[in-house]
Design an enzyme around this catalytic site. Sequence first.
Site, mmCIF file in Angstrom:
data_model
loop_
_atom_site.group_PDB
_atom_site.id
_atom_site.type_symbol
_atom_site.label_atom_id
_atom_site.label_comp_id
_atom_site.label_asym_id
_atom_site.label_seq_id
_atom_site.Cartn_x
_atom_site.Cartn_y
_atom_site.Cartn_z
ATOM 1 C CG ASP A 50 -2.439 3.677 8.536
ATOM 2 O OD1 ASP A 50 -2.166 3.852 7.332
ATOM 3 O OD2 ASP A 50 -2.822 2.579 9.001
ATOM 4 C CB SER A 51 1.225 6.840 5.049
ATOM 5 O OG SER A 51 0.379 7.942 4.796
ATOM 6 C CG ASP A 89 -5.732 5.034 6.759
ATOM 7 O OD1 ASP A 89 -6.629 4.338 6.249
ATOM 8 O OD2 ASP A 89 -4.601 5.163 6.272
ATOM 9 C CE LYS A 118 -7.073 4.568 3.291
ATOM 10 N NZ LYS A 118 -6.223 3.446 3.745
ATOM 11 C CD GLU A 120 -4.501 -1.053 5.480
ATOM 12 O OE1 GLU A 120 -3.986 -2.176 5.649
ATOM 13 O OE2 GLU A 120 -3.856 0.008 5.524
ATOM 14 C CD GLU A 187 -0.993 0.886 -0.818
ATOM 15 O OE1 GLU A 187 -1.872 1.127 0.037
ATOM 16 O OE2 GLU A 187 0.224 1.127 -0.652
HETATM 17 O O1 KIV Z 1 -1.962 5.579 4.817
HETATM 18 C C1 KIV Z 1 -2.073 6.047 3.681
HETATM 19 O O2 KIV Z 1 -1.540 7.122 3.351
HETATM 20 C C2 KIV Z 1 -2.855 5.276 2.716
HETATM 21 C C3 KIV Z 1 -2.660 5.608 1.270
HETATM 22 C C4 KIV Z 1 -1.398 5.000 0.805
HETATM 23 C C5 KIV Z 1 -3.818 5.180 0.451
HETATM 24 O O3 KIV Z 1 -3.568 4.397 3.080
#
Ligand code: KIV
Length: 269
Positions: A50-51, A89, A118, A120, A187
Site C-alpha cells: 500500500d506504499s 497489502d 499482508k 499489519e 520493519e
Molecule cells: O507497503 C509496502 O510497500 C510495505 C513494505 C514497506 C514492506 O508494506
Amino acid sequence: MSIIKNDFEKMNISRIKDSKNKKKLTVITAYDALFAKLFEEIADMILVGDSLNMSFMGKPDTLSATLEQMIYHTNAVCNGAKNAFVIIDMPFGTYINKDVALKNCVEVYRQTNANAVKIEGGEDKADIIKHLTSNAVAVMGHIGLMPQYVRSEGGYKVRGKTKEDEEQLIRDAIAVEKAGAFAIVVEGVKSDVAKKISQAVNIPIIGIGAGVDTDGQVLVWSDMLGFFEEFKPKFVRHYLDGAKLIKEAVNQYRSDVQDKSFPSKQEEY
Ligand code: KIV
C-alpha cells in the site's frame, strides 16, 4: 554480475517456509504489469504494497489506500508476472474485525490471482489472522514499524529500543506465527532485536530496515531504484539512479524534438 533467471524457482507457501535457514529471500514491491514482469524471475515474492498510495498517488501516507485501488494494482501485477508469488497489502480499515477481514480477503481472492494477503499487527491481530488462515487465506504478517499506525503512533518510529518493546515484538511474532502466517515482514526494528525475532519463530522473517540477520529482505521498488526523490530512508540502498536517468533521457528527447533530430528518416512511415 549475472542478470536474470539464475536460480529462479516458482515460489509457493511450502517453498517459502522451507527456505528458513537455507536461502535468503528477496522480496520487492511492484504496482504495475511492466515492472512486475521485470522483477518476476529475479525476486522470490512480489508485494503489492500500500506504499503505492505514497509513491504512485503522491499521498503523505498509506492510510487512504482503498481495497478497490489495491485490487486494481494487484491485477496489473498478476497480469505482468504470471509466475510470481504475489502478495497484496490489505489496506487500512479493511481488517478491523474477523468478519470484515474475511469478507474483504474473499473479495481479493475472487477478483485477483494474488497468492496471499499482508496484514499489519501483532498479538492484537492474531485472532483475525487465525480466522483468515482457518478459512484458507494465506497471510503474511507485518510487525515492528507499521506504516498504517503512523497517525495513532504520531510518526514512523524505530522499534525495539527498550527491553519491553523487544519482548513485545517477540510476542507479536510468535502470536502471528501461531495464528498461521507463512512469513512476517519486520520493519524498522533494531537489528539485534530483529535477529532475536528471526530466531524465535520457524517461519521466514522478511526485514526492511531491520539489519542483515533476518531470513530475507524487502524493498520498495521506487526507493531502491532511485525514483522516489522526496527522501531516502537510512535503510534504503539505491541500486539505480532512476530519477536522474529518466530526466536525462526525457531532456534528450526534448532536445531531439526541438532540433528536429527526432524522428529520423528510419523512424517515419
Ligand atoms: O507497503 C509496502 O510497500 C510495505 C513494505 C514497506 C514492506 O508494506
